[in-house]
Design a protein around this motif. Structure first.
Motif, mmCIF file in Angstrom:
data_model
loop_
_atom_site.group_PDB
_atom_site.id
_atom_site.type_symbol
_atom_site.label_atom_id
_atom_site.label_comp_id
_atom_site.label_asym_id
_atom_site.label_seq_id
_atom_site.Cartn_x
_atom_site.Cartn_y
_atom_site.Cartn_z
ATOM 1 N N VAL A 18 -1.076 5.893 5.131
ATOM 2 C CA VAL A 18 0.031 5.032 5.209
ATOM 3 C C VAL A 18 0.707 4.959 6.499
ATOM 4 O O VAL A 18 0.975 3.981 7.224
ATOM 5 N N GLN A 19 0.877 6.316 7.087
ATOM 6 C CA GLN A 19 1.235 6.539 8.257
ATOM 7 C C GLN A 19 0.341 5.997 9.332
ATOM 8 O O GLN A 19 1.150 5.347 10.267
ATOM 9 N N GLU A 60 6.634 -7.105 -14.124
ATOM 10 C CA GLU A 60 6.683 -8.205 -15.167
ATOM 11 C C GLU A 60 7.648 -9.373 -14.859
ATOM 12 O O GLU A 60 7.824 -10.201 -15.567
ATOM 13 N N SER A 61 7.906 -9.643 -13.450
ATOM 14 C CA SER A 61 8.737 -10.792 -13.062
ATOM 15 C C SER A 61 7.739 -11.680 -12.106
ATOM 16 O O SER A 61 6.729 -11.127 -11.398
ATOM 17 N N ALA A 62 8.098 -12.981 -12.032
ATOM 18 C CA ALA A 62 7.776 -13.773 -11.070
ATOM 19 C C ALA A 62 7.631 -13.150 -9.352
ATOM 20 O O ALA A 62 6.874 -13.826 -8.651
ATOM 21 N N GLY A 63 8.698 -12.575 -9.419
ATOM 22 C CA GLY A 63 9.057 -12.311 -7.909
ATOM 23 C C GLY A 63 8.413 -10.957 -7.557
ATOM 24 O O GLY A 63 8.443 -10.394 -6.274
ATOM 25 N N ALA A 64 7.534 -10.127 -8.369
ATOM 26 C CA ALA A 64 6.829 -8.957 -7.935
ATOM 27 C C ALA A 64 5.947 -9.145 -7.011
ATOM 28 O O ALA A 64 5.165 -10.141 -6.902
ATOM 29 N N THR A 65 5.553 -8.245 -6.442
ATOM 30 C CA THR A 65 4.282 -8.082 -5.247
ATOM 31 C C THR A 65 3.082 -8.469 -5.936
ATOM 32 O O THR A 65 2.727 -8.213 -7.052
ATOM 33 N N ASP A 66 2.053 -9.204 -5.107
ATOM 34 C CA ASP A 66 1.011 -9.917 -5.722
ATOM 35 C C ASP A 66 0.018 -8.735 -6.069
ATOM 36 O O ASP A 66 -0.657 -8.669 -7.022
ATOM 37 N N LEU A 67 -0.115 -7.880 -5.085
ATOM 38 C CA LEU A 67 -1.234 -7.025 -5.245
ATOM 39 C C LEU A 67 -0.548 -5.469 -4.739
ATOM 40 O O LEU A 67 -0.287 -5.487 -3.545
ATOM 41 N N LEU A 68 -0.947 -4.369 -5.500
ATOM 42 C CA LEU A 68 -0.626 -3.201 -4.992
ATOM 43 C C LEU A 68 -1.464 -2.174 -4.993
ATOM 44 O O LEU A 68 -1.995 -2.114 -6.091
ATOM 45 N N CYS A 69 -1.764 -1.372 -3.946
ATOM 46 C CA CYS A 69 -2.839 -0.253 -4.084
ATOM 47 C C CYS A 69 -2.102 0.929 -3.903
ATOM 48 O O CYS A 69 -1.380 1.206 -3.158
ATOM 49 N N ASP A 70 -2.188 1.744 -4.856
ATOM 50 C CA ASP A 70 -1.491 3.227 -4.819
ATOM 51 C C ASP A 70 -2.668 4.201 -4.699
ATOM 52 O O ASP A 70 -3.588 4.376 -5.484
ATOM 53 N N LEU A 71 -2.415 4.955 -3.593
ATOM 54 C CA LEU A 71 -3.457 6.014 -2.916
ATOM 55 C C LEU A 71 -3.253 7.213 -3.524
ATOM 56 O O LEU A 71 -2.180 8.000 -3.411
ATOM 57 N N HIS A 72 -4.215 7.983 -4.113
ATOM 58 C CA HIS A 72 -4.144 9.215 -4.870
ATOM 59 C C HIS A 72 -5.444 9.994 -4.503
ATOM 60 O O HIS A 72 -6.397 9.645 -4.119
ATOM 61 N N ASN A 73 -5.151 11.438 -4.376
ATOM 62 C CA ASN A 73 -6.259 12.108 -4.409
ATOM 63 C C ASN A 73 -6.390 13.186 -5.684
ATOM 64 O O ASN A 73 -5.373 13.187 -6.481
ATOM 65 N N THR A 74 -7.545 13.605 -5.941
ATOM 66 C CA THR A 74 -7.874 14.342 -7.164
ATOM 67 C C THR A 74 -8.570 15.633 -6.622
ATOM 68 O O THR A 74 -9.463 15.684 -5.642
ATOM 69 N N THR A 75 -8.266 16.834 -7.475
ATOM 70 C CA THR A 75 -9.224 17.866 -7.325
ATOM 71 C C THR A 75 -10.435 18.098 -7.880
ATOM 72 O O THR A 75 -11.481 18.803 -7.536
ATOM 73 N N SER A 76 -10.750 16.753 -8.830
ATOM 74 C CA SER A 76 -11.971 16.737 -9.309
ATOM 75 C C SER A 76 -12.883 15.920 -8.387
ATOM 76 O O SER A 76 -12.536 15.214 -7.691
ATOM 77 N N VAL A 83 0.893 -1.153 0.039
ATOM 78 C CA VAL A 83 -0.049 -0.139 0.053
ATOM 79 C C VAL A 83 0.839 1.262 -0.024
ATOM 80 O O VAL A 83 1.916 1.281 0.862
ATOM 81 N N CYS A 84 0.832 2.336 -1.020
ATOM 82 C CA CYS A 84 1.759 3.191 -1.066
ATOM 83 C C CYS A 84 0.866 4.453 -1.195
ATOM 84 O O CYS A 84 -0.276 4.439 -1.665
ATOM 85 N N GLY A 85 1.472 5.547 -0.519
ATOM 86 C CA GLY A 85 0.961 6.941 -0.429
ATOM 87 C C GLY A 85 1.992 7.694 -0.750
ATOM 88 O O GLY A 85 3.180 7.375 -0.668
ATOM 89 N N GLY A 86 1.494 9.141 -1.262
ATOM 90 C CA GLY A 86 2.369 9.887 -1.300
ATOM 91 C C GLY A 86 3.186 10.107 -2.652
ATOM 92 O O GLY A 86 4.302 10.685 -2.863
ATOM 93 N N THR A 95 4.038 -1.089 3.448
ATOM 94 C CA THR A 95 3.615 0.352 3.317
ATOM 95 C C THR A 95 4.739 1.313 3.021
ATOM 96 O O THR A 95 6.088 1.188 3.475
ATOM 97 N N VAL A 96 4.425 2.291 2.083
ATOM 98 C CA VAL A 96 5.733 2.867 1.193
ATOM 99 C C VAL A 96 5.162 4.236 1.255
ATOM 100 O O VAL A 96 3.973 4.540 0.700
ATOM 101 N N VAL A 97 6.118 5.313 1.694
ATOM 102 C CA VAL A 97 5.751 6.588 1.243
ATOM 103 C C VAL A 97 6.525 6.969 -0.044
ATOM 104 O O VAL A 97 7.693 6.828 0.105
ATOM 105 N N SER A 98 5.764 6.786 -1.220
ATOM 106 C CA SER A 98 6.590 6.794 -2.465
ATOM 107 C C SER A 98 7.354 7.755 -2.809
ATOM 108 O O SER A 98 8.528 7.496 -3.333
ATOM 109 N N ASN A 99 7.225 9.068 -2.711
ATOM 110 C CA ASN A 99 8.060 10.216 -3.067
ATOM 111 C C ASN A 99 8.204 11.025 -1.696
ATOM 112 O O ASN A 99 7.787 12.089 -1.605
#
Length: 336
Positions: free
Chosen positions: A52-53, A127-143, A37-40, A73-77
Motif C-alpha cells: 500500500v505504501q 450492502e449499499s448502492a454507494g459502496a466501493t465496487d471492488l476491495l482487495c484486502d491484503l494479508h499474510n499468513t504463517t501457514s 486496496v487495503c493493507g495492515g 489505498t488504506v492502511v486499515s489499522n
C-alpha cells in the motif's frame, strides 16, 4: 463457525456444477468505477503494509492515471501497524458484520470497532448502492498457503472471474480460491463492506517480517487485478466455465489438557506445511509432547488449510478443513 453440512441450495449448486451443462447465458455487470486496496488490517502482516505504501508513492510520482480506475489505498489499522501487532484491542478483521458495524460507540468501545465503522463509512457503507465496487484486502499468513483468494459467496461472478483470471496468470505459486459461504450481513472481514471483494492471503511469512518473494507474489496479484479491471471495463467478454474452489467446512483445535486447556500436542510433522493436501482417515494430525500420534478419525476426506497459523492459537484453531468443488460460472461482460 462449523459447517458439517452444507445448505441444501448450495449442495444442489455444487452437484450441478460437476455435471456438463448447456452454456450459461451472459451476465452483465456495471463497469468497475471505485476500487480500494487495503493493507495492515493486521498490523504485523507486512507485505500489504509495504505494498500500500508503494502504491501511494507511485500515485504521488505518476498520478492517478497509473491505474485504470481511481484507487483508494488504506492502511486499515494504523495503530497496530505502528506497534507491529496484529491488533490493539480486538481483531479488526472480525469487526465488519452488520451487528458490529451498527454497535453504538461509547467510551469503552474497542479501538478496532471504532476503526471498522470509520472504514465502513469510507469504503462502504456495507450492502449499499454507494459502496466501493471492488476491495482487495491484503494479508499474510504463517501457514504455507501459497496465494489464496478468500471471499464469502458462491455466486459473486465478478470476484470469481477475477480469481479465475489470477489462476491462469500466476504460475510461481499455487493459486487457490476459498469460499467461506457466510451471509454477507454476518460476514466479518473488511472486504465485505464493498460490492465485490476478496482477501489476498500469501504465505508463509512470519509476523513482523517482510520477505521479497512473498511481497512479489502479492504485488503480482494486485497488478493482475488492475489489468482485469481494465480489460473488463473495455467491454471484453470473459467466457464462463468451471473454477475449482474450496468450501469451508469446520475448524479443528489442538489437543488440550481438559482442566487447564493447555496444549498437549503440536501439528504432526507429516501435516505441517501441507496446506490443502488431502486429509483422510488414519492420517497423522498431531504429535503429543509425550511422543504419541493423534490421527484423523473422520470418514470424510477433506483439505486442511491455515495449518499452524500463529494468530489462530488464541482462537483455539489448529487448522480449518474445506471441501473441494467445481463451480460453473457464466460468461460475463460489462453492462453498456
Amino acid at each position: 463457525m462449523s459447517k458439517q453440512h452444507l445448505p441444501d441450495v448450495l449442495q444442489m449448486k455444487m452437484q450441478t456444477s460437476n455435471r456438463c451443462l448447456p452454456e450459461m447465458a451472459s451476465t452483465f455487470l456495471p463497469a468497475v468505477g471505485r476500487v480500494a486496496v487495503c493493507g495492515g488490517t493486521h498490523g504485523n502482516e507486512l507485505s500489504g503494509v509495504y505494498l500500500v505504501q508503494e502504491m501511494e508513492r507511485k500515485r504521488k510520482e505518476k498520478g492517478d492515471s497509473v491505474w485504470p480506475v481511481p484507487v483508494t489505498t488504506v492502511v486499515s489499522n494504523p495503530l497496530a501497524v505502528k506497534e507491529c501487532k496484529r491488533y490493539i484491542e480486538t481483531d479488526l478483521n472480525r469487526c465488519f458484520s452488520n451487528a458490529t458495524l451498527s454497535t453504538p460507540i461509547t467510551d469503552s468501545t474497542p479501538y478496532e470497532v471504532r476503526r471498522a465503522q470509520e472504514l465502513n463509512a469510507l469504503l462502504g457503507p456495507k450492502e449499499s448502492a454507494g459502496a466501493t465496487d471492488l476491495l482487495c484486502d491484503l494479508h499474510n499468513t504463517t501457514s504455507n498457503l501459497g496465494l489464496t483468494l478468500i471471499h464469502y459467496t458462491t455466486n459473486d461472478w465478478m470476484t470469481l472471474h477475477i480469481c479465475k483470471y489470477l489462476q491462469t496468470k500466476i504460475t510461481r505459486v499455487p493459486v487457490r480460491v476459498l469460499v467461506l459461504d457466510i451471509p454477507i450481513s454476518a460476514a466479518y472481514s473488511l472486504e465485505t463492506v464493498s460490492k465485490h471483494g476478496f482477501s489476498i492471503e500469501v504465505g508463509p511469512q512470519p509476523n513482523g517480517v517482510i520477505r521479497a518473494d512473498i511481497y512479489e507474489v502479492m504485488k503480482e496479484a494486485v497488478d493482475l487485478t488492475m489489468d482485469w479491471i481494465k480489460i473488463f471495463n473495455s467491454g471484453t467478454v470473459f467466457e464462463g466455465g468451471d473454477i475449482e474452489v474450496f468450501i469451508f467446512q469446520k475448524s479443528i483445535d489442538y489437543p488440550r489438557e481438559p482442566s487447564t486447556r493447555e496444549l498437549i500436542a503440536a501439528i504432526h510433522p507429516q501435516l505441517q506445511d501441507r496446506d490443502f493436501c488431502l486429509l483422510k482417515r488414519g492420517d497423522p494430525m498431531f504429535l503429543t509432547f509425550s511422543g504419541e500420534t493423534v490421527k484423523y478419525e473422520d470418514d470424510e476426506t477433506l483439505h486442511p488449510f491455515f495449518i499452524n497459523e500463529c494468530a489462530y492459537y488464541e482462537k483455539g484453531i489448529a487448522f480449518h478443513l474445506a471441501k473441494k468443488w467445481k463451480l460453473s460460472i457464466p460468461r460475463m461482460q460489462v453492462q453498456k
